[in-house]
Write an enzyme that holds these catalytic residues in place. Structure first.
Site, PDB file in Angstrom:
ATOM      1  N   LYS A 169       0.832  -1.209   0.000  1.00 48.22           N
ATOM      2  CA  LYS A 169       0.000   0.000   0.000  1.00 48.22           C
ATOM      3  C   LYS A 169       0.870   1.264   0.000  1.00 48.22           C
ATOM      4  O   LYS A 169       0.630   2.186  -0.780  1.00 48.22           O
ATOM      5  CB  LYS A 169      -0.933  -0.034   1.223  1.00 48.22           C
ATOM      6  N   SER A 170       1.876   1.299   0.850  1.00 45.92           N
ATOM      7  CA  SER A 170       2.723   2.500   0.938  1.00 45.92           C
ATOM      8  C   SER A 170       3.430   2.766  -0.389  1.00 45.92           C
ATOM      9  O   SER A 170       3.505   3.909  -0.863  1.00 45.92           O
ATOM     10  CB  SER A 170       3.790   2.308   2.023  1.00 45.92           C
ATOM     11  N   SER A 216       6.900   8.950  12.525  1.00 45.11           N
ATOM     12  CA  SER A 216       5.864   8.826  11.500  1.00 45.11           C
ATOM     13  C   SER A 216       6.434   9.005  10.098  1.00 45.11           C
ATOM     14  O   SER A 216       6.939  10.081   9.746  1.00 45.11           O
ATOM     15  CB  SER A 216       4.757   9.863  11.736  1.00 45.11           C
ATOM     16  N   GLN A 219       4.625   9.100   7.554  1.00 38.63           N
ATOM     17  CA  GLN A 219       3.714   9.990   6.831  1.00 38.63           C
ATOM     18  C   GLN A 219       4.145  11.442   7.009  1.00 38.63           C
ATOM     19  O   GLN A 219       4.125  12.221   6.049  1.00 38.63           O
ATOM     20  CB  GLN A 219       2.285   9.787   7.324  1.00 38.63           C
ATOM     21  N   ASP A 264       1.744  -1.333  11.831  1.00 39.25           N
ATOM     22  CA  ASP A 264       0.399  -1.743  11.403  1.00 39.25           C
ATOM     23  C   ASP A 264       0.096  -3.199  11.750  1.00 39.25           C
ATOM     24  O   ASP A 264      -1.023  -3.671  11.511  1.00 39.25           O
ATOM     25  CB  ASP A 264       0.258  -1.549   9.879  1.00 39.25           C
TER      26      ASP A 264
END
Ligand code: S3P
Length: 463
Positions: free
Chosen positions: A38-39, A189, A191, A345
């Site tokens: 996904k990333s 993080s 993100q 995750d």
């Protein structure tokens, strides 16, 4: 061969909940492949959209989160097309980019659905373009903290409206040229790191992100592949060795051919299921094993899990292997909090494995799990307790007293609350496989955000 803008229709979160009871199956055997990472999928579309020319991507995850990124990049001027390949089940995606600095102002709000990665990384892109964009999302995403990205992006010059509570909806006005900054991440993080790095691409000068704890490094790897000037240096910092990542703008990205490896975060559900279900011997092919992502497999091995890496190789600049997983008796351990970012995750499904281990598993340092798609500590404590596990919930982790291999009771009368969280739904599906009465999951639709063929693959792996 047909070119189309839309991905195949999955069970999108639109209509009524779709509950499902997961029950003890036969052993998991044979060979399977999980969908693309996904990333890496998000990043391949975003960077393709910033390169001039055609980027081709195979193995892309066609889940709802990645489709939200694709739709947003189209709304900002890129072409993102799915092309069926003759005789093959998987498609090739073609991205025609607008060039760094070339993003157009979207005409309507960008709907990020359930996807924190789309939101935070795209905010980074918009921050250094002279455009205004409004970000909206579903109920889960609208409760998640965005100040962690608006704060550094604000320092670079972006302005935000409607962000007083730090949550979506947020309207963002980018600044061009933006101001390069040096930013030390206050939370571990990827993100936030990636948002600043992406903003740096259209910002003249050198932007530096300092990372006290290593997080997934797909942005660094892929940006280098696209020809960006990215330097990574180990420096002495307040908490020991830290990583300084320097991005020089304005970047000129070259289109690439990308093969996305299988997602270790999706493989995780099948790895734990095969460890727990007696008689299982399953090979999961083509699993990405980037060290910043592979923490779960290490922890499961420490617990006694038989996970063998075969045919190790490199795919798209990322380490990959086939994993052979056999049913194993697991023993509880104290999980080192330093490994958390490399399996952030995977904790929900680790908690399931720990619930069936011999003895106690202790986890700590996991405050970040409270701000994922749901509060994953509270959600998993409630769900596993409801299925008969013995769990103590602490502020920063769970302590789990395992059954020593005996199946969980299951949840005959009350359905697990998935709270719009795909990983809670799939983790409790795995718990159902290791239970006496089965586990009822209240809604399986969120699974489509990251793993659209989860149910079909599970059906196929079970003999
Ligand atoms: C992601 C980073 C992680 C992870 C998420 C995907 C990414 O989030 O939980 O599923 O692609 O960069 P944080 O960076 O917030 O830890």
């Amino acid at each position: 061969m047909a070119l189309s803008k839309a991905a195949p229709v999955t069970n999108a979160v639109t209509d009524a909940p779709i509950p499902h009871r997961f029950t003890a199956p036969g052993p998991l055997t044979g060979r399977i492949r999980v969908p693309g990472d996904k990333s890496i999928s998000h990043r391949s579309i975003m960077l393709g959209a910033l390169a001039i020319g055609e980027t081709r991507v195979t193995g892309l995850l066609e889940g709802e989160d990645v489709m939200a990124t694709a739709a947003a990049m189209r709304a900002m001027g890129a072409q993102v097309l799915r092309q069926a390949q003759d005789g093959r089940a998987d498609a090739e995606w073609r991205v025609h980019g607008v060039g760094v600095g070339g993003l157009l102002q979207p005409r309507t709000a960008l709907d990020m659905g359930n996807s924190g990665t789309s939101t935070r990384l795209l905010m980074g892109l918009v921050a250094s373009h002279g455009i205004t964009a409004t970000f909206i999302g579903d109920a889960s995403l609208s409760g998640r903290p965005m100040s962690r990205v608006t704060e550094p992006l604000g320092r670079m010059g972006a302005q935000f409206h409607g962000a007083s509570g730090g949550t979506l909806p947020i309207t963002m006005e980018g600044l061009c040229p933006a101001v390069p900054i040096e930013y030390r991440l206050p939370v571990a993080s990827a993100q936030v790191k990636s948002a600043v790095m992406l903003a740096a691409l259209n910002t003249p000068g050198i932007t530096t992100v300092i990372e006290p704890v290593p997080t997934r490094d797909h942005s660094e790897r892929m940006l280098k592949g696209f020809g960006a000037d990215v330097e990574i240096e180990e420096v002495d910092g307040a908490t020991g060795r830290e990583r300084a990542i320097r991005v020089r703008g304005e970047a000129d990205l070259q289109p690439q051919i990308i093969e996305v490896p299988g997602d270790p975060s999706s493989a995780a559900f099948f790895v734990v299921a095969a460890l727990l279900v007696e008689g299982s011997d399953l090979v999961i092919e083509n699993v990405g094993l980037n060290p910043t992502r592979a923490g779960l497999f290490e922890v499961l091995r420490q617990m006694g899990g038989h996970i063998e890496e075969m045919n190790t190789r490199e795919v798209g600049g990322e380490p990959v292997a086939d994993l052979r997983v056999r049913h194993s008796a697991l023993t509880g351990i104290e999980v080192d909090p330093a490994i958390a970012p490399s399996m952030i995750d995977e904790f929900p499904v680790l908690f399931v494995a720990a619930s069936l281990a011999e003895g106690t598993t202790t986890t700590s340092g996991l405050e970040e799990l409270r701000v994922k798609e749901s509060d994953r500590l509270a959600a998993m404590a409630a769900a596993l307790t409801g299925a008969g596990a013995t769990i103590e919930e602490r502020e920063d982790g769970l302590v789990i007293h395992g059954t020593g291999g005996a199946p969980l009771r299951g949840s005959a009368n009350s359905a697990t609350q998935t709270l719009l969280d795909h990983r809670i739904a799939m983790s409790m599906a795995v718990a159902g496989l290791a239970s006496r009465d089965g586990v009822e999951v209240d809604d399986t639709r969120p699974i489509a955000t990251s793993f659209p063929n989860f149910m079909a693959l599970l059906g196929g792996a079970v003999r």
